[in-house]
Structures are given as C-alpha cells and as structure tokens.
Write a protein that holds these residues in place. Structure first.
Motif, PDB file in Angstrom:
ATOM      1  N   VAL A  52       0.838  -1.196   0.000  1.00 16.65           N
ATOM      2  CA  VAL A  52       0.000   0.000   0.000  1.00 16.65           C
ATOM      3  C   VAL A  52       0.879   1.254   0.000  1.00 16.65           C
ATOM      4  CG1 VAL A  52      -1.684   1.333   1.339  1.00 16.65           C
ATOM      5  CG2 VAL A  52      -1.943  -1.158   1.123  1.00 16.65           C
ATOM      6  N   TRP A  81      -8.342  -0.196  -1.202  1.00 17.98           N
ATOM      7  CA  TRP A  81      -6.921  -0.545  -1.201  1.00 17.98           C
ATOM      8  C   TRP A  81      -6.724  -2.034  -1.459  1.00 17.98           C
ATOM      9  CZ3 TRP A  81      -3.088   2.236  -2.356  1.00 17.98           C
ATOM     10  CH2 TRP A  81      -3.051   3.601  -2.034  1.00 17.98           C
ATOM     11  N   ILE A 121      -3.202   7.627   1.386  1.00 19.40           N
ATOM     12  CA  ILE A 121      -3.798   6.364   1.850  1.00 19.40           C
ATOM     13  C   ILE A 121      -5.181   6.619   2.434  1.00 19.40           C
ATOM     14  CG2 ILE A 121      -3.573   4.499   3.558  1.00 19.40           C
ATOM     15  CD1 ILE A 121      -0.520   4.695   3.141  1.00 19.40           C
TER      16      ILE A 121
END
Length: 460
Positions: A67, A139, A131
């Motif tokens: 990520v 994600w 994020i």
C-alpha cells in the motif's frame, strides 16, 4: 517545546520503539514489548493500544508495504527505514483500526519529525493522506489487482512472504488439505489466546479457568493477569502453548515409564517443555537432564526448572556431540530442534520477515546432525520425540524420512497419532501419516507443532 521534540502519544511511541528495535537489532517483540510498556508506565488502555499497534503492524507489514509503495510512488527500499516504520504504523491505524484519519496522520507526522528529517515530515504527511483518501476495501482491490499470481495474491492480502505461502501450501498438500491454506494464513494473523499449564503433580488448574480442548493440564483464564498467577504459583503454573504441552506429553506418555529411566531434553531452551517433562519424570520415577548450548538460554532453563522441587541437572553442551560422549545412555530423548519458527507466526509475527529459504537449508543440516546425535545417545528400546515449531516439510516429514533412511532397520517409527489421541481430552483432527502429527493454528488453535515418535530397536 522544540521543533524536533513534539509530544508523541506514549502508546504510539512504545510501539514505534519496539518495531524499530525489531528491524534494527532483530529484537523479539513478545519479549521487548512488555518491558517497554512497564518502563513507560502505561495504563491498561494505553498498554492495549501499544500492543495492538505493535503486533498489528508487524503482522500486516507485507500488505502495508505494498500500500505504501503505491501511495508513495516509489519502492519501499527507497524510503528511509525509520520513516518506513512510521508509515507502517500510520497505515495500520488508517486501514485496520478505528482511529480518526486526522489523528493517525497527525500523530505519524509528529513521530516522523522526531525520527526523520524535515523533508521526511512532508513526505509522511503526503503518503498517509493519500492512503486515507481510499477505503480499506478500495486498497485491497488495488493490491489484489497488482498481484502476479494466485499465491502472490494470498501473500499480499494475508501479509506473508511468497515463499512461506508456497511452503504452507505444500505442507497442507501432504495431508490432502490444501483447501485450508487461506484459513491457515488468516489464523497466522489472529492474536492467540494466552494459554497456561498447571504442571502435573505440582499445581491444579484453577476452578474458574477454561480447560484446554486437548491438553489435560492446559487452560485459559477468563480474565486477570497471567503474569500474576504465574508469580503466585512460583512457576508451577506457567504460560505455555497447548501444542508445546502435547509435544512434551507425546514423549512422556509414549509408553509406560519404568522406574529409574533417564530422560534428556537435548535442546531445552527456554525451558517450557523441560519443566513439563521434569514434572512428568518426578511423578513416574524417572530422571531428566536438560541440555542447552547457549548460556543465556541455559539460564532460562534453570529458571523454568526452579519450579520443580527436585533439582534437574542442566548441561551447556553442543547437542550435536552428545551422542558421541553419551552413547546409548538415555531411555527417552526430546529433540525440540532449532527451526524457522513458521509454526508460531501468531505469537512472533516478525519471524515471517526474518527467514528465507536459505535459512531452511542451513537449519535442516543442523537438524540432521542433532537427530543423529540423539539417535546415538538413545538406548536400544528407547524413544525419541522429534519436534519442530514449523510445518515446513523440509524441517518435518523430509527430515524424519532422511533420518529413517540413514538409520535403516535400527529405528521404528511409532504411531504418534494414537499416542496423542490417548493424551488429548478431545479427539484431534489429524491427517496424513499416523507416525507423524502436524498440529495447526486454524484447525487446533495451537502453534503448528510437528511431532514424530521414533523407537530404537534393540540389537537382535
């Protein structure tokens, strides 16, 4: 307050320090975290937060790194390690905890200001805000779409190295249970219960405890402090995984004990199985000797054995040479061999990132040397228990098969499954060769202990 000295929430600082120590000096989180919590005088709530931050981040590190790389637009090896630790902690809060996005980002930026450069602070802020713009499900979809194969997808989502995923698949395939792989990977990322044992003949399971499913001496507490009950009973009640209990009991209960038997725990550190074997020996008229090469671990063995009234001799010898110096001396030998530890990833999540296939090759060589030494030290008619906290077939089934080939007709594999079924309170769901038992976290809620009982045939 100086620019480089912002106040960091204590639980987050403890979690960061432990994660950094794991990376920098190969520290063990399960040993270091309690010390850091005590040193910081964290209250119960903050101690719980520090524990979740530490273990949650270490377990899901592989997934979070994917990520972070996507959000940062660069590979993780191009991120300063201290800042990468900060980003991992922040990502865990954003994707896996009920922490407000602004709090997770702000605390992480403050931490980055302490451990990194001024430019790193802005970088941390930018990556974590990127994020936070997408949901955990979004994600996951992105990371899955990047996977190069079905096994790589499992490695990404369940945060295991790809080689470990493939090794676990092969281990399950030997039992015809490869369809359990995803369940196993998920179990590795589930915090285990704290399991305890009341040493037989020395303590009783508390009335308010929940008995283990399998071990006759194991239990869990509904509440309270495990450390407190261990101290209260001076180590005669101790923390020990149920799988470790079953491994030791497989040896002591393999057959009826004859008065005067001599037992050896060949690689005894840190001493949990040795304490159980010593209690079993005490009640049956046998004598145990514990051996541990590393002096610091030998001290841990002595401390563990201090809970047994009769003194137990502790050697500090090279286990690979004991067969030569003590030929055919012991009636029973436990060889809890050094291994990759892939069976205890629930408890030691960082172990998955430390080991490589090269480690397996080095360890299997050592395991073979220890097996040969144990076999030489075993009396004719004696029983050897080969145990690893790993399900990797090179460390388990193949190690045993190679040893049996070397020893030929001098060795007899025993029905280990039947021995364990006799010991267990409930029936164990076992598969594969009955001379070998593989326990699993997803199936038995234990560490993935491997146990094989072997008897040395008497000369004809």
């Amino acid at each position: 307050m100086s620019e480089r000295g912002p106040r960091i929430q204590p639980a987050r600082r403890v979690a960061y320090d432990v994660i950094a120590a794991v990376r920098e000096s190969d520290a063990y989180a399960n040993l270091l975290l309690p010390t850091r919590i005590a040193r910081a005088s964290l209250n119960t709530a903050d101690a719980g937060l520090a524990t979740e931050l530490t273990y949650g981040t270490l377990r899901m590190q592989g997934y979070y790194d994917r990520v972070i790389a996507r959000a940062a637009g660069r590979t993780i090896d191009r991120i300063d390690p201290p800042i990468l630790d900060v980003l991992r902690l922040g990502t865990h809060q954003l994707l896996s905890m009920r922490v407000a996005s602004h709090a997770a980002v702000d605390e992480s930026v403050s931490l980055a200001r302490v451990v990194g450069s001024r430019s790193a602070t802005g970088f941390t802020n930018g990556v974590l805000r990127e994020i936070s713009r997408h949901t955990p499900d979004e994600w996951r979809e992105r990371i899955v779409s990047d996977a190069s194969s079905p096994d790589d997808e499992l490695a990404a989502v369940h945060s295991h190295p790809l080689w470990v995923v493939r090794a676990l698949r092969r281990a399950l395939e030997t039992e015809g249970r490869e369809n359990e792989l995803e369940e196993l990977l998920a179990a590795d990322n589930t915090a285990p219960r704290v399991n305890l044992i009341a040493l037989p003949g020395l303590a009783e399971v508390p009335d308010d405890a929940a008995a283990d499913r399998f071990s006759p001496f194991g239990f869990t507490l509904g509440g309270g402090d495990p450390v407190g009950i261990v101290e209260q009973h001076e180590g005669r009640i101790r923390v020990q995984d149920e799988g470790s209990q079953l491994a030791a009991l497989a040896l002591s209960r393999a057959r009826a004990v004859e008065e005067g038997e001599l037992w050896l725990d060949l690689c005894a550190g840190p001493g949990g199985k040795a304490a159980l074997l010593a209690a079993e020996a005490r009640s049956s008229g046998a004598t145990l000797i514990a051996n541990e090469l590393v002096p610091a671990r030998a001290d841990l063995v002595r401390r563990a054995l201090g809970s047994v009234p009769e003194p137990v001799e502790v050697w500090e010898r090279d286990g690979t040479t004991i067969g030569g110096s003590e030929p055919e001396r012991f009636d029973r030998i436990l060889l809890d061999a050094p291994c990759t530890g892939l069976g205890a990833l629930r408890r030691r999540p960082e172990a998955r990132w430390r080991k490589t296939p090269r480690d397996v090759a080095e360890l299997t060589k050592l395991q073979a040397q220890l097996l040969d030494s144990a076999f030489a030290a075993l009396k004719p008619g004696g029983v050897l228990a080969y145990v690893t906290c790993s399900p990797h077939i090179a460390e388990t089934r193949l190690s045993v098969a190679d040893a049996v080939d070397r020893w030929g007709n001098a060795i007899e594999p025993l029905d280990t499954a039947s021995v364990l079924q006799e010991v267990a309170l409930e029936r164990l769901d076992l598969a594969g060769d009955p001379t070998q038992v593989q326990l699993w976290p997803h199936r038995h809620q234990t560490d993935a202990m491997f146990i094989a009982l072997l008897a040395k045939r008497a000369a004809s």
